[in-house]
Structure formats: C-alpha cells, structure tokens
Scaffold this active site. Structure first.
Site, PDB file in Angstrom:
ATOM      1  N   GLU A   1       0.812  -1.218   0.000  1.00  0.00           N
ATOM      2  CA  GLU A   1       0.000   0.000   0.000  1.00  0.00           C
ATOM      3  C   GLU A   1       0.845   1.268   0.000  1.00  0.00           C
ATOM      4  OE1 GLU A   1      -0.520  -2.658   1.826  1.00  0.00           O
ATOM      5  OE2 GLU A   1      -2.606  -3.276   1.615  1.00  0.00           O
TER       6      GLU A   1
ATOM      7  N   PHE B   1     -11.719  -7.773  13.770  1.00  0.00           N
ATOM      8  CA  PHE B   1     -10.643  -8.245  12.903  1.00  0.00           C
ATOM      9  C   PHE B   1     -10.230  -7.140  11.932  1.00  0.00           C
ATOM     10  CE2 PHE B   1      -9.241 -10.351   8.910  1.00  0.00           C
ATOM     11  CZ  PHE B   1      -8.028 -10.810   9.396  1.00  0.00           C
ATOM     12  N   GLN B   2      -8.944  -6.866  11.867  1.00  0.00           N
ATOM     13  CA  GLN B   2      -8.359  -5.832  11.012  1.00  0.00           C
ATOM     14  C   GLN B   2      -8.957  -4.451  11.275  1.00  0.00           C
ATOM     15  OE1 GLN B   2      -8.240  -7.322   6.921  1.00  0.00           O
ATOM     16  NE2 GLN B   2      -6.228  -8.197   7.390  1.00  0.00           N
TER      17      GLN B   2
ATOM     18  N   LYS C   1     -17.538  -0.834   6.137  1.00  0.00           N
ATOM     19  CA  LYS C   1     -17.995  -1.758   5.101  1.00  0.00           C
ATOM     20  C   LYS C   1     -19.515  -1.723   4.924  1.00  0.00           C
ATOM     21  CE  LYS C   1     -17.244  -6.359   3.273  1.00  0.00           C
ATOM     22  NZ  LYS C   1     -16.620  -7.677   3.481  1.00  0.00           N
TER      23      LYS C   1
ATOM     24  N   MET D   1      24.215   8.422   2.493  1.00  0.00           N
ATOM     25  CA  MET D   1      24.058   9.724   3.139  1.00  0.00           C
ATOM     26  C   MET D   1      24.400   9.632   4.622  1.00  0.00           C
ATOM     27  SD  MET D   1      23.537  12.827   2.817  1.00  0.00           S
ATOM     28  CE  MET D   1      22.536  13.520   1.513  1.00  0.00           C
TER      29      MET D   1
HETATM   30  C1  TPP Z   1      12.361   5.325   5.468  1.00  0.00           C
HETATM   31  C2  TPP Z   1      13.659   5.953   5.849  1.00  0.00           C
HETATM   32  N1  TPP Z   1      14.491   5.355   6.733  1.00  0.00           N
HETATM   33  C3  TPP Z   1      15.668   5.924   7.056  1.00  0.00           C
HETATM   34  C4  TPP Z   1      16.044   7.121   6.506  1.00  0.00           C
HETATM   35  C5  TPP Z   1      17.368   7.763   6.907  1.00  0.00           C
HETATM   36  N2  TPP Z   1      18.257   7.868   5.716  1.00  0.00           N
HETATM   37  C6  TPP Z   1      18.358   8.974   4.970  1.00  0.00           C
HETATM   38  S1  TPP Z   1      19.333   8.807   3.632  1.00  0.00           S
HETATM   39  C7  TPP Z   1      19.727   7.230   4.067  1.00  0.00           C
HETATM   40  C8  TPP Z   1      20.664   6.414   3.230  1.00  0.00           C
HETATM   41  C9  TPP Z   1      20.154   6.118   1.870  1.00  0.00           C
HETATM   42  O1  TPP Z   1      20.955   5.126   1.312  1.00  0.00           O
HETATM   43  P1  TPP Z   1      20.849   4.744  -0.203  1.00  0.00           P
HETATM   44  O2  TPP Z   1      19.415   4.530  -0.570  1.00  0.00           O
HETATM   45  O3  TPP Z   1      21.769   3.637  -0.527  1.00  0.00           O
HETATM   46  O4  TPP Z   1      21.283   6.081  -0.941  1.00  0.00           O
HETATM   47  P2  TPP Z   1      22.729   6.782  -0.938  1.00  0.00           P
HETATM   48  O5  TPP Z   1      22.732   7.804   0.135  1.00  0.00           O
HETATM   49  O6  TPP Z   1      23.744   5.708  -0.716  1.00  0.00           O
HETATM   50  O7  TPP Z   1      22.831   7.413  -2.281  1.00  0.00           O
HETATM   51  C10 TPP Z   1      19.071   6.859   5.245  1.00  0.00           C
HETATM   52  C11 TPP Z   1      19.206   5.559   5.921  1.00  0.00           C
HETATM   53  C12 TPP Z   1      15.131   7.723   5.612  1.00  0.00           C
HETATM   54  N3  TPP Z   1      15.391   8.900   5.031  1.00  0.00           N
HETATM   55  N4  TPP Z   1      13.974   7.118   5.272  1.00  0.00           N
END
Ligand code: TPP
Ligand code: MG
Lengths: 156, 587
Positions: B48, B115-116, B165, B487
């Site tokens: 979803e 349920f749900q 529902k 990042m």
């Molecule tokens: C759902 C979610 N969980 C954690 C984060 C924290 N976060 C921000 S950027 C990042 C790393 C992203 O890694 P990747 O997708 O490999 O991209 P890169 O930075 O390596 O280009 C994380 C863990 C987030 N922004 N969103």
C-alpha cells in the site's frame, strides 16, 4: 508564565476536539482549561482554551495553526483587560454553617445542599481569582471534593 | 444507489482515471463496483505504501499539465490502511493533494477490536490535511466531493476517507438527491486568499526597488502555482538572482544566468553565501524549514524578508518577516509584473560578488566530473547525473529516491522542463522513487522518466517492480549502488570519526532481480561505459534497469551540518585516508 486565553469557533463535527487537543500537545503545551459549548448558531461550537505562554509569536503560531483546520471558523486571543473570564466551582466542604456565612460579604456563593451539621455542598461563580480567593479564605484543607468548570470567556 | 456506487460515481465525476491500491476484506465492495463500472482503471501496487507514492507521482506530475489530477489510492482496513500511512505523511509534508480511501470494519463493530480494525481516523488525523468517516450512504457522495475540494484548495495535501464496510453496501434513503455540480462544501472557516492585498504589495515593491543585495527564493509553491515562467520574468525584470529550495527546482531552467541553484544544507556555495550577505529575501511559496535555514538566529542576519505564501500559518513560523503577503504566488507575481513601480537595477557589485562565490568550488567539481571516479575507484554519482543531463539535454523527468544520489540529482541535472523534478523532501522517505516514478509516467506518458535510486532506498519498495512489469510502465531505473546507506555514511565520515555503524549493506544480485521481473538490465563499472549505457536505456522501449557501481567515499558538498549556521559550511572533501583507513573494518 503568562496565562493566555484563546477563543475559537468551529463546526461541530466529530474529531474537532481531538484535533485541537492534538495540536496543543504537538506544540508541547499542557492545557490549563478547555471548555466547549454550543454557540448561538446551531452546528457551531465555541471553545475556550487557556494555557501558559510568554512568547507572543508562539501564541500566534497556535492561533494560525488552529485557523488552518478546515472546521475552524475563527480564532483569537482574548486579553484580560477587555474580556471577562469566568468559571464555576462546586465544592464539598467540611465547615460549620455559621462560619461559612461570615464569607457572605466578600464572596458570592450559594449553598446547594447541607449534608450534616458541618458538611456543605456549595457553588461559587466568578473569575478564577475570585474562586481561588474564596477557597483560600475558607481554608483549602476543609475541601472534601471540588469540581471546577474551567474558564469560559467573552470579549467586552 | 448505495455507498459503493456513489464512491465510484464521485471518482468518475472528479475525473479520476487511475486508482492505485490493494484490496482486502473491508474494501471489497468498492473494488467489485470499480470493476463492474469500468470507469476508473485500477492499478495494483505490491504494497500500500507504493500506492500512496504512485498517487503522489500522478498528482505532482499533472500539476503543470492542462489537466490537473488528484492521485487516488485505496486500501483495506487495519494493516492496509497502516501501510498507506507513510505515503500519506510524506504527501502532507510536501503539500501534495492525494485522496486516500480506506475500508473500515462495519459501524456495528467499530471500537470492539474487530478483525483488522485500526483507528484510521485517529492515526491519520495528525499526518494529513483532513479525515472523514461517513456513517451512512447518504453522506458518502458529499464527503467524497468535499475530500477532493479540501485536497486541492489552497495549500494542497492528502485527505483520508475511511469507509465502514456496511456504509459501502448501504442503500441511500428514499428521496436521496445530490447534485455534485451544484455542490459546495459548507466550510465557513476554510478560507483561501489567492489575491494579494494592495498595501503589502506596494511595500514589497518599495523594498525590492531599494535593495542592493536581494535574492529571489523559489519554493514548491511556485511549481504548485505553475508560476515558473512568471517567476523568471519577475527576476529578469528586477535583475535579481534566484535561489531554489529542493522543491523549487525545475521551476526555472537550472542554467538560467540568474540561477544560483539550490539553497540550504546541500545547496551551492553561491546560493548560501549570497543568503548570508543579502539585504532582502523575496521568497515565493516556501516555508523556511530547518534544512533551508540552518541555525535560525544566524540566518540572513542583514536581510529584510518578503514572504509570499498561500498558507498563513507558515508566515512568521520560523523567520520574522518584514512584509507578509498571504496570497497565491502566480497572482502575486502577475500583480507585481503589471505594476510600473517595479524597476530594473544593475546591482553590479552584488553580481560581482556572486561570480566570486560561483568560483569557490568550481575547479574541484570540474576535476571530479572530468575524472568520473572517486578515491575508492568506483563511479561518482555526480558524473553519472552530469552525463545523463547532457545526453537528455536536461529535458527529462527525474524522480530521485532519498540519500546522496538525491542530492546529486538535485545539483547536477540541468533542469529545463518546468515541473520535472519529483522528490520526497519534507519527509525524505526512502523508497519513494520507484512507485512515485510510476505515477509520474502515467500522468506524463509522452515524456521520459528516470527513477534514480540508491541501493538502500530501492530495496525499501522494490516490490513495485511487479507493477512496472504488469502495467508495462516505461521508466528508466538507475541504481546508484555504493554498498552503503551513503548519506548516513557521509555523516559518519564527517561527524563520527569514520565509524560506519549500520550503514554497510549487502545487496542481492540486481541483475537477477531485474530478470525475474522481465526488465532488461545492465551493470556499469567504468566511466567510459556510462554514456553508452544511458544511451541504450534511452533507446530501449519500455522499462530498463541500469546498475552503476558507485564509490562509497563520494560525499555531497557543500554541506551545512545539521543545526549549524551558514558559516559552518563544509566545502573541502575530507582527506581520502580518513575514509579509506577504516575500510578494513567496514565489510
Ligand atoms: C524510510 C527511511 N528510513 C531511514 C532514513 C534515513 N536515511 C536517509 S538517507 C539514508 C541512506 C540512503 O541510502 P541509499 O538509498 O543507498 O542512498 P545513498 O545515500 O547511498 O545514495 C538513510 C538511511 C530515511 N530517510 N527514510
Ligand atoms: Mg547507497
């Protein structure tokens, strides 16, 4: 901290009270009082919120974010010098009837019930300060139970 | 007529072409009805959350087309609705109109832990613009139309309609009569002021004419109001440089001589230094969030602020304003452009200074782009984006995920098409790109769409390759695989002494994944292969998956550390050994 009173009018729809209280929680305030009643117009409620905040800008933020809710019609802050803030307290007191009567001159109260010689249920109405003053005068240690409505307010 | 037919009727009347979602017990009546009426096309996501992002993609991409659409997503109760929540919260942060329809248990058992059953209204209330739960079939149609109205009016946002529902199946009462064309929701306090008032407008123009070191800020509101061309005319007329928020990108061509590029945490040196020096900020449709301002008490100390914003609660929220204009960005720009009071000024010294700032990182960046590889020998994301930009002449639609690659895509693609950049910004939700790109492609089928993902974020919603396969969605997926949550790794390099906790990541064989979904795949490891691979991806009809082996030591600079001020801007790369030294421990 400065006590602030915010008056809001809003559509009487399910969930509005929830939204308002969630916003206040999100802004990390602890509500002092919150009263809701119907307004002159059917379907529109009137809400009075009091909270503590010194910073004018933060109060304005709360007001603007309340205004943003689709159900909210108008919001403003009421200032102490140009509005009435009133509440009602119902108090069960362990106090002798004659003693109680000595406060008649200064405080405006009504005896609702006398349970025994020295147990009275009384009603006192007025400003928050008036009620606090009455309770201090009678002596808070004699209170068995107390119910206060919280502030309702109106602009002069 | 019953609840479910009225839901589908309302969707049809609102011009909804696609509904994204996933079925389940509490929403089956509406699915059945959609199928029988055949007026809206159902697109099945594989989770979803994917459906919510597809709906967002459709909304975001269509706002610049003649036919502005509201994305619609649909789910069952409980877990289905909870899975939508991240995408809804994301839409709320980024002001994207979306209507989400969730099934709910029957009214007779609500609040019995049926349920749900989840309290969808309770959960969604703080993360969307409005929630509804109609309790009878008679209320369904007006609720649906009000939901669409609220989603698009003023500052856009997601709206959730939770439908028990039994209400879906209930017949309307005798004499039910609703005319959608004459319907206007009764919301006396839900006001929207599109037209700027005369007095603040005059004061704004006075400040603009007087200013020596002004900047125009282009925010998401400019894109939402479709006002990129007007903003450009305005900036040209008064001769003032433009800095963009992350969401303001692509409103004006990125290589416009007045453009300073992006501002904020990963903004350009020229944008951020200019903000420090400015005497006036003229900001259009933005909210001065912390990634834009850094430390507030050090932000643009010498500047007056003109804040043009459709949402009054954003004015004075973070930054004190000199002139507040609560109005639609396009109307405000038009009013100023029509006013003979507004004048051109050469501002030679200001532009000289800005030219100096432009030089600060130029040589470093050019050297990196020329080399194409990093200290670890892997490909540089910035040079891949740069090559993509050249090859597509900056005209394509870019849907990044969240991370370093996102900032690279923001900084190094030369946006030429208005509204061609679709990113999860306010929430920064990893996994947004793949499903969002699907929605973007459906809204703009004639344009090429690139989903640029990191290895981390891609794996958060890669199940949506199923939708790509099933619906034959022609999107070009570029996976920038650096083996890390890059990042976060960058922060660890800069602020945690190179201790890489929880960021190295093992990935599956993406070639096999692509193959499993019948999507052509190739892997690029050498600089010389970047351009030909991108060319092949462009020429290929249908979806393509290209994996690039990227260098984990690449960092996106400049960077203003979180909570820091603009004076703390980092512009020099950390010394290679600082990141290389720990590499033994890393894997
Ligand atoms: C759902 C979610 N969980 C954690 C984060 C924290 N976060 C921000 S950027 C990042 C790393 C992203 O890694 P990747 O997708 O490999 O991209 P890169 O930075 O390596 O280009 C994380 C863990 C987030 N922004 N969103
Ligand atoms: Mg990565």
């Amino acid at each position: 901290m400065k006590r602030r009173t915010i008056l809001a009018f809003m559509l009487d729809r399910p969930g509005v009270l929830n939204k308002v209280s969630m916003l206040i929680r999100k802004k990390m305030y602890n509500v002092d009082t919150l009263t809701v009643c119907s307004s002159r117009i059917e379907g529109i409620s009137r809400m009075t919120i009091t909270l503590q905040e010194d910073d004018e800008r933060k109060v304005n933020q709360v007001i603007k974010q309340l205004e943003k809710f689709t159900e909210v019609i108008s919001v403003k802050e009421l200032h102490a010098d140009n509005s009435y803030w009133r509440e009602v307290a119902i108090v069960k007191l362990e106090v002798d009837g004659n003693h109680l009567e000595t406060f008649r001159g200064n405080y405006n109260f009504e005896i609702l019930d006398q349970k025994s010689e020295d147990i009275h249920i009384i009603q006192v109405a007025g400003s928050t300060r008036h009620i606090d003053g009455f309770l201090d005068a009678v002596g808070r240690e004699y209170i068995i139970e107390i119910a206060r409505t919280g502030a309702s307010a109106m602009e002069k | 007529m019953n609840g479910k037919t009225l839901v589908v009727k309302a969707l049809q009347e609102q011009g909804v072409k696609y509904v994204f979602g996933y079925t389940g017990g509490a929403i089956m009546p509406i699915f059945d009805e959609m199928d029988r009426q055949d007026s809206v096309q159902f697109i099945m996501s594989r989770h979803e959350q994917g459906a919510a992002f597809m709906a967002q993609g459709l909304s975001r991409a269509s706002r610049s087309t003649g036919e502005r659409k509201v994305g619609v997503c649909i789910s069952t109760s409980g877990p289905g609705a909870m899975n939508l929540a991240t995408g809804i919260a994301d839409a709320y942060m980024d002001s994207v109109p979306v209507v989400a329809i969730t099934g709910q248990v029957a009214t007779g058992v609500i609040a019995t832990d049926a349920f749900q059953e989840s309290d969808v209204v309770g959960v969604m209330m703080p993360i969307c613009k409005q929630t509804y739960m109609p309790l009878g079939a008679d209320d369904v149609e007006s609720t649906m139309h009000e939901a669409f109205y609220v989603a698009v009016t003023g500052r856009g946002g997601p709206v959730v309609v939770d439908l028990p529902k039994d209400v879906q199946n209930e017949e309307v009462s005798n004499g039910y009569n609703f005319d959608s064309s004459a319907f206007h929701p009764n919301l006396p306090g839900f006001l929207y002021h599109p037209t700027p008032e005369r007095e603040p407008l005059q004061r704004a123009m006075y400040l603009i004419n007087r200013s020596e070191r002004p900047l125009v800020f282009c925010g998401h509101g400019v894109i939402n109001a479709n006002a990129g061309k007007l903003l450009q005319q305005f900036a040209e007329k008064v001769n003032i440089p433009i800095a963009f928020t992350l969401h303001g990108l692509s409103a004006v061509p990125a290589d416009h001589p007045l453009s300073l590029g992006m501002m904020g945490m990963h903004g350009t040196v020229e944008a951020n230094r200019a903000i420090m020096e400015a005497d006036l900020l003229i900001s259009f449709g933005m909210r001065f969030d912390d990634r834009v301002t850094g430390k507030l008490n050090e932000y643009a100390r010498d500047a007056d602020v003109i804040h043009v914003e459709i949402d009054p609660s954003e004015i004075e929220k973070n930054v004190a304003t000199t002139v507040a204009i609560n109005a639609d960005v396009a109307q405000t720009l038009r009013a100023m452009l029509d006013d003979p009071m507004l004048t051109y000024k050469p501002r030679r010294r200001w532009f000289e200074k800005i030219e100096e700032y432009r030089e600060v990182m130029k040589a470093d960046l050019e050297a990196e782009l020329a080399k194409g590889t990093g200290d670890g020998g892997g490909l540089l994301m910035k040079s891949i984006v740069h090559q993509l930009s050249k090859l597509t002449e900056g005209k394509d639609l870019i849907v990044p995920d969240v991370g370093q690659h996102q900032m690279m895509a923001a900084r190094f693609y030369n946006y030429q098409t208005e509204n061609s950049w679709f990113a999860s910004g306010g929430a920064g939700t990893m996994g947004a790109s793949l499903p969002m790109a699907i929605g973007v492609k459906l809204a703009r089928p004639g344009e090429r769409v690139w989903s640029i993902c990191g290895d981390g974020g891609f794996q958060m919603n890669m199940q949506e390759l199923g939708t790509v396969m099933e619906q034959q969605i022609d999107i070009k997926i570029l996976l920038f695989n650096n083996g890390y949550l890059g990042m976060v790794r960058q922060w660890q390099t800069l602020f945690y002494d190179g201790r890489y906790a929880g960021t190295p990541m093992q990935s599956p064989d993406f070639g096999l994944i692509a193959q499993a979904y019948d999507i052509p795949y190739e892997k690029v490891e050498n600089v010389k292969d970047i351009q030909p691979a991108l060319q092949r991806a462009m020429d290929q009809k249908g979806a393509v998956f290209v994996e690039f082996v990227c260098d984990p030591t690449e960092v996106i600079l400049p960077m203003i550390p979180a909570g820091g001020g603009f004076d703390d801007m980092i512009i020099k790369r950390p010394s290679p050994d600082k990141t290389a030294k720990k590499s033994g421990k890393e894997k």
